[in-house]
Design an enzyme around this catalytic site. Structure first.
Site, PDB file in Angstrom:
ATOM      1  N   CYS A   1      13.391  91.686  42.771  1.00  0.00           N
ATOM      2  CA  CYS A   1      12.882  91.957  41.430  1.00  0.00           C
ATOM      3  C   CYS A   1      12.844  90.703  40.564  1.00  0.00           C
ATOM      4  O   CYS A   1      12.194  90.680  39.526  1.00  0.00           O
ATOM      5  CB  CYS A   1      13.742  93.024  40.758  1.00  0.00           C
ATOM      6  SG  CYS A   1      13.817  94.557  41.701  1.00  0.00           S
TER       7      CYS A   1
ATOM      8  N   SER B   1      17.455 105.458  45.271  1.00  0.00           N
ATOM      9  CA  SER B   1      16.095 105.005  45.572  1.00  0.00           C
ATOM     10  C   SER B   1      15.743 105.377  47.002  1.00  0.00           C
ATOM     11  O   SER B   1      16.521 105.130  47.924  1.00  0.00           O
ATOM     12  CB  SER B   1      15.986 103.490  45.381  1.00  0.00           C
ATOM     13  OG  SER B   1      14.694 103.038  45.710  1.00  0.00           O
ATOM     14  N   SER B   2      14.556 105.950  47.193  1.00  0.00           N
ATOM     15  CA  SER B   2      14.129 106.390  48.525  1.00  0.00           C
ATOM     16  C   SER B   2      13.816 105.226  49.455  1.00  0.00           C
ATOM     17  O   SER B   2      14.175 105.257  50.632  1.00  0.00           O
ATOM     18  CB  SER B   2      12.906 107.296  48.395  1.00  0.00           C
ATOM     19  OG  SER B   2      12.248 107.461  49.620  1.00  0.00           O
TER      20      SER B   2
ATOM     21  N   GLN C   1      21.671 100.643  46.532  1.00  0.00           N
ATOM     22  CA  GLN C   1      22.019  99.935  47.767  1.00  0.00           C
ATOM     23  C   GLN C   1      23.172 100.599  48.514  1.00  0.00           C
ATOM     24  O   GLN C   1      23.564 100.134  49.590  1.00  0.00           O
ATOM     25  CB  GLN C   1      22.400  98.484  47.445  1.00  0.00           C
ATOM     26  CG  GLN C   1      21.318  97.677  46.771  1.00  0.00           C
ATOM     27  CD  GLN C   1      20.171  97.328  47.701  1.00  0.00           C
ATOM     28  OE1 GLN C   1      20.263  97.486  48.917  1.00  0.00           O
ATOM     29  NE2 GLN C   1      19.067  96.854  47.146  1.00  0.00           N
TER      30      GLN C   1
ATOM     31  N   ALA D   1      14.925 104.044  41.343  1.00  0.00           N
ATOM     32  CA  ALA D   1      16.216 103.716  40.737  1.00  0.00           C
ATOM     33  C   ALA D   1      16.066 103.049  39.375  1.00  0.00           C
ATOM     34  O   ALA D   1      16.924 103.227  38.507  1.00  0.00           O
ATOM     35  CB  ALA D   1      17.020 102.811  41.676  1.00  0.00           C
ATOM     36  N   THR D   2      14.996 102.291  39.167  1.00  0.00           N
ATOM     37  CA  THR D   2      14.804 101.655  37.857  1.00  0.00           C
ATOM     38  C   THR D   2      14.672 102.703  36.767  1.00  0.00           C
ATOM     39  O   THR D   2      15.293 102.599  35.698  1.00  0.00           O
ATOM     40  CB  THR D   2      13.569 100.743  37.873  1.00  0.00           C
ATOM     41  OG1 THR D   2      13.820  99.617  38.722  1.00  0.00           O
ATOM     42  CG2 THR D   2      13.242 100.236  36.474  1.00  0.00           C
TER      43      THR D   2
END
Length: 497
Positions: A421, A296-297, A276, A168-169
């Protein structure tokens, strides 16, 4: 007659080392069809460890029964990864007994069925999915496209609109940098919120250095944006609106459908960070007018190191790619894909859709029990909107207790005081500050994450442990003693020395 790759290798080895070719031939194992013992364990789709039971021991027995029914042994199931589900009680690590895991917003445990799907791509199916001249590439490319279809189906998208990334980043950076750069000659304005994930905020600040203007929308004390403020912030040169679907610290769900309608009316691209939210709340990119969406996985019980970005094709969204290279992923994200990760991601997405209703009911039930238990203690506050919140994310402030002290006291429970993070920083949460919380309350907040494999007995233990240790830490606090004596702390003029 053409020789196979293996035959040519045997011939070369026998010539180099002066060993008869028959010796190598006798040891030859067909690598393409090799499968390690653990990879042969196939778990039934219906194996849902904690979806249908709250007792881990019973869930293990259920898994063993299913394995026996399919012709394997309970030991084989354990070897294949079902022990990962008893993550709260594993010994013999470098850090002692494994604590109960309630940090699902940081990451989720890999589902054993996902791991089972991935294993064959580390052994037999090792081809490059971009090699289109032989079966090795065709095999893995087929698996990649199947995974792409599963990822797309979860949000009612076309598989061609899914671009695989490292997470996702990267997806968020592609949007926050790629869209403005493409339209930089005519569009110089970006809108986002103060409670976005760090990668969105930092990418937006990076664009400010390139001459773009960024409007950071405020949120109310519930964590929700004001739609009127959003409409007022839109300018003729606005190129992008980016609003997170579900907040990673407080779980607040923004009014995505309403935001999408505003953006579509004003012909502005709408991006949402759904790391999320994907698979956890209902998302339909067409119904909600979403143009770009980050996934995101490892937030959906899949492998780490893989994610995706949804990029709408009609009306077409244009953006400059961050990476240059071979033009993979429709030219938007060059680089060789990792078939094991992509296949695992696709299987995780398939399972999220298949078990959506069961997962949501299970998580909601445990969340309600957790919130009720935690808020039964005095001077505790649920952060974020109670009505517009993903149940799996529970953020609570315990007044007169330092969050870091409470985390250290709860060594037998894996929790966090905010985003993973930014957990290296001792600064109070910027998200809670945006809600209007003071430093004391922001410092005293703890995030609890509930997931597919959380159990009722774990929640019961956590409620009791937190209550006991909050009480213990408060008894050590002089501020708590003053509160118990009826002193209003806000009326005290504290010395600056």
């Amino acid at each position: 007659m053409l020789k196979s790759t293996a035959t040519r290798s045997i011939t070369r080895l026998s010539q180099v080392y002066n060993v008869p070719a028959a010796t190598y031939r006798a040891c030859l194992v067909s690598r393409r069809f090799y499968s390690p013992p653990a990879a042969g364990v196939k778990l039934d789709d219906n194996f849902s460890l904690e979806t249908h039971t709250d007792i881990q021991a019973a869930a293990k027995a259920q898994a063993s029964a299913r394995a026996s029914a399919s012709g394997t042994t309970p030991d084989a199931v354990v070897a294949s990864g079902s022990t990962a589900m008893s993550h709260a009680y594993q010994e013999n690590t470098g850090f002692g007994t494994r604590p109960i895991y309630l940090d699902m917003q940081a990451t989720t445990p890999t589902d054993p069925r996902v791991l089972d799907t991935m294993l064959k791509f580390y052994t037999g199916l090792y081809g490059n999915p971009h090699s289109n001249t032989h079966s090795y590439g065709w095999e893995t490319n087929t698996a990649v496209e199947n995974a792409r279809a599963h990822v797309a189906k979860m949000i009612n998208a076309d598989p061609k609109e899914i671009i695989f990334t490292s997470g996702a980043t990267e997806s968020n950076n592609m949007v926050l940098k790629g869209v403005p750069r493409f339209y930089k000659k005519t569009k110089k304005h970006i809108i986002t919120t103060r409670t976005e994930h760090k990668c969105v905020l930092e990418a937006a600040r990076a664009m400010m250095k390139e001459g773009f203007e960024v409007t950071f929308l405020n949120v109310d004390d519930q964590g929700l944006i004001d739609l009127k403020e959003l409409e007022d912030a839109i300018r003729p040169d606005t190129c992008l609106v980016s609003v997170m679907a579900v907040n990673n610290e407080i779980g607040v769900i923004q009014p995505i459908k309403e935001i999408g309608a505003i953006c579509r009316k004003n012909k502005i691209y709408f991006h949402t960070d759904a790391a999320q939210a994907y698979g956890k709340i209902h998302i339909d990119v067409n119904e909600m007018n979403i143009d770009l969406l980050s996934i995101s996985s490892h937030k959906i019980y899949g492998p780490k190191g893989i994610g995706a970005i949804y990029v709408r094709r009609r009306p077409r969204v244009r953006l400059e790619p961050l990476l240059s290279g071979g033009g993979q992923e429709r030219g938007l994200r060059s680089g060789t894909l990792a078939p094991p990760l992509v296949a695992g991601f696709g299987e995780a997405a398939r399972l999220m859709k298949k078990e959506f209703d069961n997962d949501q009911a299970h998580i909601k039930r445990l969340s309600d029990k957790l919130v009720k238990g935690l808020l039964s203690a005095e001077h505790t506050t649920l952060n974020g909107s109670p009505d517009h919140r993903y149940p799996g994310c529970v953020n609570v402030s315990f007044a007169y207790v330092e969050g870091e002290s409470l985390l250290m006291a709860l060594r037998d429970i894996a929790l966090s005081s905010g985003s993973a993070c930014t957990s290296a920083s001792l600064e109070p949460s910027y998200v809670l500050h945006a809600l209007g919380k003071d430093d004391a309350l922001a410092h005293s907040s703890i995030r609890f994450g509930i997931g597919r494999f959380s159990t009722e007995e774990e929640v019961d233990y956590v409620v009791k442990a937190v209550s006991d240790r909050v009480k213990f830490l408060r008894e050590l606090s002089p501020l708590w003693e003053m509160v118990q004596e009826g002193i209003d702390l806000n009326s005290i003029k504290w010395s600056g020395h």
